[in-house]
Design a protein around this motif. Structure first.
Motif, PDB file in Angstrom:
ATOM      1  N   ILE A 634      -4.076 -47.909  19.433  1.00 24.40           N
ATOM      2  CA  ILE A 634      -3.036 -47.041  18.867  1.00 24.40           C
ATOM      3  C   ILE A 634      -1.668 -47.637  19.203  1.00 24.40           C
ATOM      4  N   ASP A 635      -0.891 -47.918  18.163  1.00 23.41           N
ATOM      5  CA  ASP A 635       0.450 -48.454  18.347  1.00 23.41           C
ATOM      6  C   ASP A 635       1.318 -47.371  18.988  1.00 23.41           C
ATOM      7  N   ILE A 636       1.831 -47.622  20.185  1.00 24.41           N
ATOM      8  CA  ILE A 636       2.555 -46.580  20.921  1.00 24.41           C
ATOM      9  C   ILE A 636       3.876 -46.224  20.252  1.00 24.41           C
ATOM     10  N   SER A 637       4.396 -47.068  19.368  1.00 19.68           N
ATOM     11  CA  SER A 637       5.650 -46.760  18.686  1.00 19.68           C
ATOM     12  C   SER A 637       5.473 -45.717  17.591  1.00 19.68           C
ATOM     13  N   THR A 638       4.231 -45.400  17.243  1.00 18.48           N
ATOM     14  CA  THR A 638       3.971 -44.447  16.153  1.00 18.48           C
ATOM     15  C   THR A 638       3.706 -43.033  16.646  1.00 18.48           C
ATOM     16  N   ILE A 639       3.612 -42.845  17.962  1.00 21.12           N
ATOM     17  CA  ILE A 639       3.312 -41.515  18.498  1.00 21.12           C
ATOM     18  C   ILE A 639       4.528 -40.979  19.246  1.00 21.12           C
ATOM     19  N   GLY A 640       4.519 -39.686  19.569  1.00 24.96           N
ATOM     20  CA  GLY A 640       5.632 -39.059  20.277  1.00 24.96           C
ATOM     21  C   GLY A 640       5.707 -39.510  21.730  1.00 24.96           C
ATOM     22  N   LEU A 641       6.910 -39.450  22.286  1.00 20.85           N
ATOM     23  CA  LEU A 641       7.111 -39.908  23.665  1.00 20.85           C
ATOM     24  C   LEU A 641       6.356 -39.043  24.670  1.00 20.85           C
ATOM     25  N   GLU A 642       6.279 -37.751  24.421  1.00 15.42           N
ATOM     26  CA  GLU A 642       5.551 -36.871  25.349  1.00 15.42           C
ATOM     27  C   GLU A 642       4.064 -37.202  25.351  1.00 15.42           C
ATOM     28  N   ASP A 643       3.515 -37.453  24.169  1.00 15.76           N
ATOM     29  CA  ASP A 643       2.096 -37.821  24.086  1.00 15.76           C
ATOM     30  C   ASP A 643       1.827 -39.134  24.798  1.00 15.76           C
ATOM     31  N   LEU A 644       2.783 -40.048  24.766  1.00 15.39           N
ATOM     32  CA  LEU A 644       2.602 -41.350  25.426  1.00 15.39           C
ATOM     33  C   LEU A 644       2.781 -41.233  26.930  1.00 15.39           C
ATOM     34  N   ARG A 645       3.934 -40.728  27.365  1.00 11.28           N
ATOM     35  CA  ARG A 645       4.272 -40.776  28.785  1.00 11.28           C
ATOM     36  C   ARG A 645       3.440 -39.821  29.621  1.00 11.28           C
ATOM     37  N   SER A 646       2.932 -38.761  29.019  1.00  9.40           N
ATOM     38  CA  SER A 646       2.091 -37.831  29.774  1.00  9.40           C
ATOM     39  C   SER A 646       0.752 -38.465  30.152  1.00  9.40           C
ATOM     40  N   LYS A 647       0.405 -39.560  29.490  1.00  8.78           N
ATOM     41  CA  LYS A 647      -0.871 -40.224  29.763  1.00  8.78           C
ATOM     42  C   LYS A 647      -0.724 -41.421  30.693  1.00  8.78           C
ATOM     43  N   LEU A 648       0.515 -41.740  31.077  1.00  5.37           N
ATOM     44  CA  LEU A 648       0.772 -42.884  31.941  1.00  5.37           C
ATOM     45  C   LEU A 648       1.378 -42.402  33.257  1.00  5.37           C
ATOM     46  N   SER A 649       1.210 -43.196  34.292  1.00  2.00           N
ATOM     47  CA  SER A 649       1.836 -42.900  35.582  1.00  2.00           C
ATOM     48  C   SER A 649       2.526 -44.155  36.080  1.00  2.00           C
ATOM     49  N   ILE A 650       3.642 -43.948  36.792  1.00  3.59           N
ATOM     50  CA  ILE A 650       4.383 -45.073  37.353  1.00  3.59           C
ATOM     51  C   ILE A 650       4.890 -44.708  38.733  1.00  3.59           C
ATOM     52  N   ILE A 651       4.853 -45.674  39.615  1.00  4.38           N
ATOM     53  CA  ILE A 651       5.496 -45.555  40.924  1.00  4.38           C
ATOM     54  C   ILE A 651       6.632 -46.564  40.898  1.00  4.38           C
ATOM     55  N   PRO A 652       7.893 -46.102  40.699  1.00  5.05           N
ATOM     56  CA  PRO A 652       8.996 -47.026  40.426  1.00  5.05           C
ATOM     57  C   PRO A 652       9.471 -47.780  41.657  1.00  5.05           C
ATOM     58  N   GLN A 653      10.276 -48.803  41.390  1.00  2.00           N
ATOM     59  CA  GLN A 653      10.841 -49.616  42.461  1.00  2.00           C
ATOM     60  C   GLN A 653      11.767 -48.778  43.344  1.00  2.00           C
ATOM     61  N   ASP A 654      12.565 -47.939  42.718  1.00  5.81           N
ATOM     62  CA  ASP A 654      13.416 -47.004  43.457  1.00  5.81           C
ATOM     63  C   ASP A 654      12.758 -45.636  43.387  1.00  5.81           C
ATOM     64  N   PRO A 655      12.131 -45.175  44.476  1.00  2.00           N
ATOM     65  CA  PRO A 655      11.399 -43.906  44.430  1.00  2.00           C
ATOM     66  C   PRO A 655      12.309 -42.736  44.094  1.00  2.00           C
ATOM     67  N   VAL A 656      11.784 -41.820  43.283  1.00  2.00           N
ATOM     68  CA  VAL A 656      12.574 -40.677  42.811  1.00  2.00           C
ATOM     69  C   VAL A 656      11.945 -39.388  43.311  1.00  2.00           C
ATOM     70  N   LEU A 657      12.720 -38.616  44.071  1.00  2.00           N
ATOM     71  CA  LEU A 657      12.316 -37.273  44.479  1.00  2.00           C
ATOM     72  C   LEU A 657      13.381 -36.295  43.997  1.00  2.00           C
ATOM     73  N   PHE A 658      12.935 -35.100  43.626  1.00  2.00           N
ATOM     74  CA  PHE A 658      13.838 -34.106  43.064  1.00  2.00           C
ATOM     75  C   PHE A 658      14.150 -33.036  44.102  1.00  2.00           C
ATOM     76  N   VAL A 659      15.274 -32.371  43.911  1.00  2.00           N
ATOM     77  CA  VAL A 659      15.644 -31.261  44.794  1.00  2.00           C
ATOM     78  C   VAL A 659      14.615 -30.146  44.602  1.00  2.00           C
ATOM     79  N   GLY A 660      14.002 -29.731  45.683  1.00  2.00           N
ATOM     80  CA  GLY A 660      12.951 -28.720  45.618  1.00  2.00           C
ATOM     81  C   GLY A 660      12.010 -28.890  46.804  1.00  2.00           C
ATOM     82  N   THR A 661      10.864 -28.274  46.730  1.00  2.00           N
ATOM     83  CA  THR A 661       9.890 -28.364  47.813  1.00  2.00           C
ATOM     84  C   THR A 661       9.013 -29.597  47.645  1.00  2.00           C
ATOM     85  N   VAL A 662       8.261 -29.907  48.706  1.00  2.00           N
ATOM     86  CA  VAL A 662       7.285 -31.007  48.627  1.00  2.00           C
ATOM     87  C   VAL A 662       6.251 -30.677  47.567  1.00  2.00           C
ATOM     88  N   ARG A 663       5.827 -29.417  47.519  1.00  2.00           N
ATOM     89  CA  ARG A 663       4.829 -28.989  46.538  1.00  2.00           C
ATOM     90  C   ARG A 663       5.336 -29.216  45.112  1.00  2.00           C
TER      91      ARG A 663
END
Length: 817
Positions: A634-663
């Motif tokens: 499936i050509d990833i350019s033909t589908i929606g970004l949510e459908d694509l990115r929800s199926k992939l995982s990444i651990i980036p070079q610069d780790p990202v944590l959001f304001v909130g709890t650990v949970r």
């Protein structure tokens, strides 16, 4: 100095002594880069010395990077160095420290973001070369460099457990240091087999006036033209009722007693004489109840219409602000990454702070004042004109003067207001950059420089504000002259008109109304000009909303993949070209790869070679300039970004944590149980850290995760990816800030937990990918090698083999000396 992961917090108490006259330079673990050119980031306010500068950039291996940048070291790097790779940012930070020629240099694991060749070059030519006569505190997980350090401190759980020279520490075979070196060595053996250089865009401060489309967009956001007309009607009814109250009082007073005769007693020659005369007391009027009833009902109508008008206006203004804020936020979230590359955060903050504040509070207040005063002016003019029809001639002349003056002044005043808004954005950017790099600024003792720059930016903004206010005062003075003309004309008509034509009460009412127009006329026009000026904030927000360049939609209904997609995780790159923005050179050039299901791919190469860009292309963070990428056909350019990115995982070079709890950071959608959360935390070897916190899973994480070390942030990001268990996983230097011992444990976890996944790992620690199925070697955005590690290592001339040889030689020197 050898550092273990738990030593990021300093114990309270004790004493720390240092010579205050000594200059200090600091290289943070996460490089801080200003929104300026590369040279300005390196020189950092010092006088420019070409010879010393050339030596520094050579020692920090930046020459080849300068050749790749569009304007060399004059290239603007953008907010937080977004135009650079992680390794390039770290080496620029390193160059800044060396160029400062400080007496003490603090290096917080600066070589973790660079490959083995570059790391060795920097250590040899920079740390051992240019810094040989300096005091260097070198915090590192790169144990191969410790043999050349004069003195080593081994830290664990915030305490120094060993210290001394390398040979002395190695002589204690059961010591912490010896075990670390042995683990490091054994781990390696077991794995064998535009404007040139200009980036950010300046805000548009042209002198064009607020267009009618801006007013229409605001009215539409408030509920449409129907609501707008209702508000206008309510204002006119309210003002008409108020004018009618004055008119009714004049009629009531004119009626007097209504001609009622009353007996009046006079004393004449000491005798009383009674005569009938017309009463002068309005209370004797037989229609007194009628006059009182009409006046009371009118006051009640004024009260009701005022409340309804105010409520309707406030609701409409609040709705306009809320709708435009929602549109702006959605548009920004939907903007492609290149928009944020060229737009400083100060401009975005300015839209959401001052511009939004003016639209929320100041604009409704000024707009209501304008509508009310304009209505009062029209009603007052109508009253005067009804008394003196010839007064219309004066009013036409005054209105013409008003329109002429408004047209002459509005462009200048709106431009000054726009300049005030524009000059505020650099101020916000400067504050944000200063807060982010506060540690570095203090270490280099550059507080005065940044304070002076803040004052310059603040003065520039204050100057624009002062000019705007003085222009409004000048406007008020001119308008007073026009108002005086109206008063004089009214007084002349009142003085020379016969009482038979105009009664004294009506003449007095007209003259009083004319006198009130002195302030009313001046204030109405001023409010008109200022309201139009406030609409520049609406225009600036609308300009962002109208940005045509948006990223792909999250979901394309007719092209949605199956829920179970991707079942296999096979990835195919076909002649992929990638560039960050139009006009920039390609960062990926004709990349063709065929990655099989569940295959483990290691991606290596020099910093800036295109490794992270490969991950950006896979996630469609940046759209391809050519070619295609398919996942399970499936050509990833033909589908929606949510459908694509929800199926992939990444651990980036610069780790990202959001304001909130650990949970919340692990499971933002509350899909998993506490048992599952603790399981992934245990697998990522960060469970004991979370258990030590007061709230454990409900412990609060501050902005950017600053209450955790960089390594702990990476482990939490890894736990988040492990919890999702996507079929395709990308690790971008995921263990760069983690010590060797923990890294070995994490690698085992990755092998077990993601055995059935397709995994792409970007790494500088080559031993972490040496056991993978295949190795992809990139250089300058091109595929240099792509084969099994065994075949690449068998070829002594392969790039991967040479990189491994450098790393192995470093390890051997660490264990032998």
């Amino acid at each position: 100095m050898c550092d273990n992961e738990n030593c990021y917090k300093l114990r309270k108490g004790g004493a720390f002594a240092i010579n205050k006259d000594k200059k200090i330079a600091y290289v943070a673990q996460q490089a801080w880069i200003m929104n300026a050119t590369v040279r300005q980031n390196i020189v950092f306010g010092k006088n420019f010395d070409q010879q010393w500068y050339d030596e520094v950039i050579e020692a920090c291996a930046l020459l080849s990077d300068f050749n790749q940048l569009t304007a060399g070291d004059q290239t603007e790097v953008g907010e937080r160095g977004i135009n650079l790779s992680g390794g390039q940012k770290q080496r620029i930070s390193m160059a800044r420290a060396v160029y400062s020629d400080s007496d003490i240099v603090l290096l917080d694991d600066p070589l973790s973001a660079v490959d083995a060749h570059v790391g060795q070059h920097i250590f040899t030519n920079c740390i051992k070369g240019l810094l040989k006569d300096k005091t260097v505190v070198f915090v590192t997980h790169q144990l191969q460099f410790l043999t050349d350090c004069d003195y080593i401190l081994v830290m664990k759980d915030g305490c120094i457990v060993e210290e001394g020279e390398h040979r002395l520490l190695m002589s204690n075979i059961n010591g912490e240091y010896a075990n670390l070196i042995k683990s490091f060595h054994d781990d390696g053996e077991s794995q064998d087999g535009g404007d040139t250089g200009k980036l950010t865009k300046m805000e548009d401060s042209r002198s064009d006036k607020v267009k009618m489309a801006t007013y229409r967009s605001y009215i539409q956001a408030a509920g449409g033209f129907c609501i707008f007309m209702v508000v206008l009607l309510l204002i006119l009814i309210t003002l008409s009722a108020q004018s009618f109250a004055n008119y009714w009082l004049s009629v009531w007073f004119k009626a007097g007693s209504g001609g009622v005769l009353v007996n009046v007693t006079y004393l004449v020659n000491q005798s009383e004489v009674v005569r009938q005369e017309i009463s002068m007391d309005i209370l004797d009027n037989p229609k007194l109840g009628f006059y009182q009833l009409v006046y009371t009902l009118n006051l009640l109508a004024i009260l009701i219409f005022t409340v309804v008008k105010s409520h309707t206006f406030v609701q409409a203004a609040s709705k306009a602000s809320s709708n435009m804020h929602g549109k702006l936020f959605k548009k920004l979230v939907a903007s492609p990454m290149k928009f944020f590359d060229v737009t400083p955060c100060g401009q975005i903050l300015n839209r959401f702070s001052k511009d939004m504040d003016e639209m929320d509070s100041l604009l409704p207040f000024m707009a209501e004042q304008f509508l009310n005063n304009a209505g009062i002016f029209l009603v007052t003019a109508a009253v005067i004109a009804s008394v003196f029809p010839f007064f219309l001639i004066v009013m036409v002349m005054a209105t013409g003067a008003f329109i002429l003056f408004y047209r002459l002044s509005q462009n200048g005043i709106q431009s000054l207001k726009r300049i005030e808004n524009v000059t505020r954005s650099p101020l916000f950017s400067h504050i944000a950059a200063t807060v982010q790099g506060l540690d570095t600024i203090r270490a280099y003792k550059k507080e005065d420089n940044f304070h002076n720059q803040f004052n310059k930016l603040q003065d520039c903004n204050n100057m624009a504000f002062f000019l705007f206010e003085t222009s409004m005062r000048w406007t008020g003075g001119i308008l007073d002259l026009i108002a005086i003309m109206v008063i004089v004309a009214t007084a002349v008509f009142a003085s020379f008109s016969s009482s038979d034509i105009v009664s004294p009460s009506l003449a007095a009412m007209a003259l009083t109304s004319a006198l009130s127009m002195t302030d009313l006329f001046q204030y109405t026009v001023r409010v008109t000009v200022e309201t139009a000026a406030k609409f520049t904030s609406v225009q600036r927000i609308q300009n962002y909303i109208n940005v045509s360049d948006t990223k792909a939609p999250p979901i394309i209904e007719e092209r949605r993949p199956d829920r179970a997609w991707p079942k296999h995780g096979a990835i195919k790159f076909s002649n992929v070209d990638l560039r960050y923005r139009e006009g920039l050179p390609l960062v990926l050039k004709n990349i063709t790869l065929d990655i099989k299901s569940q295959e483990k791919i290691g991606i290596v190469g020099r910093t800036g070679s295109g490794k992270s860009s490969t991950a950006l292309a896979l996630f469609r963070i940046i759209e391809l300039a050519g070619g295609s990428i398919t996942i399970d056909n499936i050509d990833i350019s033909t589908i929606g970004l949510e459908d694509l990115r929800s199926k992939l995982s990444i651990i980036p070079q610069d780790p990202v944590l959001f304001v909130g709890t650990v949970r919340y950071n692990l499971d933002p959608f509350d899909k998993y149980t506490d048992k599952e959360l603790w399981t992934v935390l245990s697998k990522c070897h960060v469970k004991h850290t979370i258990q030590a916190l007061n709230g454990q899973l409900d412990s609060f994480i501050v902005e950017n995760g600053e209450n955790f070390s960089v390594g702990e942030r990476q482990l939490l990001c890894m736990a988040r990816a492990l919890l999702r268990h996507s079929k395709i996983l990308v690790l971008d230097e995921a263990t760069a800030a983690i010590d060797t011992e923990t890294d070995s444990l994490i690698q085992e976890t990755i092998k077990e937990a993601f055995a059935d996944c397709t995994m792409l790992t970007i790494a500088h620690r080559l031993n972490t990918v040496a056991s993978y199925d295949r190795i992809l070697v990139l250089d300058n955005g091109e595929v240099i090698e792509f084969d099994t590690p065994q075949k690449l290592l068998a070829n002594k001339h392969s790039v991967f083999s040479q990189m491994m040889a450098v790393q192995e030689s470093q390890k051997k020197s660490a264990i032998e000396e």
